[in-house]
Design a protein around this motif. Structure first.
Motif, PDB file in Angstrom:
ATOM      1  N   ALA A   1      -3.782   7.176  -0.220  1.00  0.00           N
ATOM      2  CA  ALA A   1      -4.035   5.747  -0.361  1.00  0.00           C
ATOM      3  C   ALA A   1      -3.207   5.161  -1.510  1.00  0.00           C
ATOM      4  CB  ALA A   1      -5.518   5.490  -0.577  1.00  0.00           C
ATOM      5  N   GLU A   2      -3.105   5.887  -2.617  1.00  0.00           N
ATOM      6  CA  GLU A   2      -2.286   5.427  -3.740  1.00  0.00           C
ATOM      7  C   GLU A   2      -0.815   5.359  -3.359  1.00  0.00           C
ATOM      8  OE1 GLU A   2      -3.098   8.098  -6.937  1.00  0.00           O
ATOM      9  OE2 GLU A   2      -5.174   7.423  -7.164  1.00  0.00           O
TER      10      GLU A   2
ATOM     11  N   ILE B   1     -11.073  14.527   0.149  1.00  0.00           N
ATOM     12  CA  ILE B   1     -11.195  13.238  -0.520  1.00  0.00           C
ATOM     13  C   ILE B   1     -10.047  13.049  -1.514  1.00  0.00           C
ATOM     14  CG2 ILE B   1     -12.567  11.931  -2.198  1.00  0.00           C
ATOM     15  CD1 ILE B   1     -15.071  13.002  -0.754  1.00  0.00           C
ATOM     16  N   ALA B   2      -9.741  14.089  -2.272  1.00  0.00           N
ATOM     17  CA  ALA B   2      -8.632  14.000  -3.232  1.00  0.00           C
ATOM     18  C   ALA B   2      -7.317  13.735  -2.509  1.00  0.00           C
ATOM     19  CB  ALA B   2      -8.539  15.287  -4.048  1.00  0.00           C
TER      20      ALA B   2
ATOM     21  N   VAL C   1       3.938   2.033  -1.614  1.00  0.00           N
ATOM     22  CA  VAL C   1       4.943   1.695  -0.603  1.00  0.00           C
ATOM     23  C   VAL C   1       4.784   0.240  -0.168  1.00  0.00           C
ATOM     24  CG1 VAL C   1       5.658   2.139   1.787  1.00  0.00           C
ATOM     25  CG2 VAL C   1       5.302   4.048   0.223  1.00  0.00           C
ATOM     26  N   ILE C   2       3.552  -0.182   0.054  1.00  0.00           N
ATOM     27  CA  ILE C   2       3.299  -1.563   0.475  1.00  0.00           C
ATOM     28  C   ILE C   2       3.739  -2.552  -0.598  1.00  0.00           C
ATOM     29  CG2 ILE C   2       1.456  -3.220   0.979  1.00  0.00           C
ATOM     30  CD1 ILE C   2       0.027  -0.905   2.451  1.00  0.00           C
ATOM     31  N   ALA C   3       3.472  -2.222  -1.861  1.00  0.00           N
ATOM     32  CA  ALA C   3       3.898  -3.098  -2.962  1.00  0.00           C
ATOM     33  C   ALA C   3       5.421  -3.193  -3.012  1.00  0.00           C
ATOM     34  CB  ALA C   3       3.348  -2.583  -4.288  1.00  0.00           C
TER      35      ALA C   3
END
Length: 71
Positions: free
Chosen positions: A23-24, A16-17, A29-31
């Motif tokens: 995800a962060e 999960i970590a 990258v998307i931003a």
């Protein structure tokens, strides 16, 4: 707590970590890509405007419509 159960829980928490970190990173990258797309869109818009200005001041002659001599 059973040792095997505890080990499974630790592995799940580790996964999960890892996925939260991934995800962060992907969000960052998307931003960045979104910002770059905005910059590139603005450049295309400005270049399109400049090209229209150049084309509007360019008088075409009948010679421009003729095929080259090698045809």
């Amino acid at each position: 707590m059973d040792e095997m159960l505890e080990q499974r829980l630790i592995e799940l928490e580790t996964r999960i970590a890892y996925y939260e970190r991934m995800a962060e990173d992907l969000s960052s990258v998307i931003a960045d890509q979104g910002n770059l797309i905005d910059v590139l869109n603005e450049r295309v818009r400005r270049l399109t405007g400049r090209l229209r200005e150049v084309e509007s001041g360019w008088d075409r002659s009948p010679q421009d419509d003729k095929p080259p001599p090698h045809y």
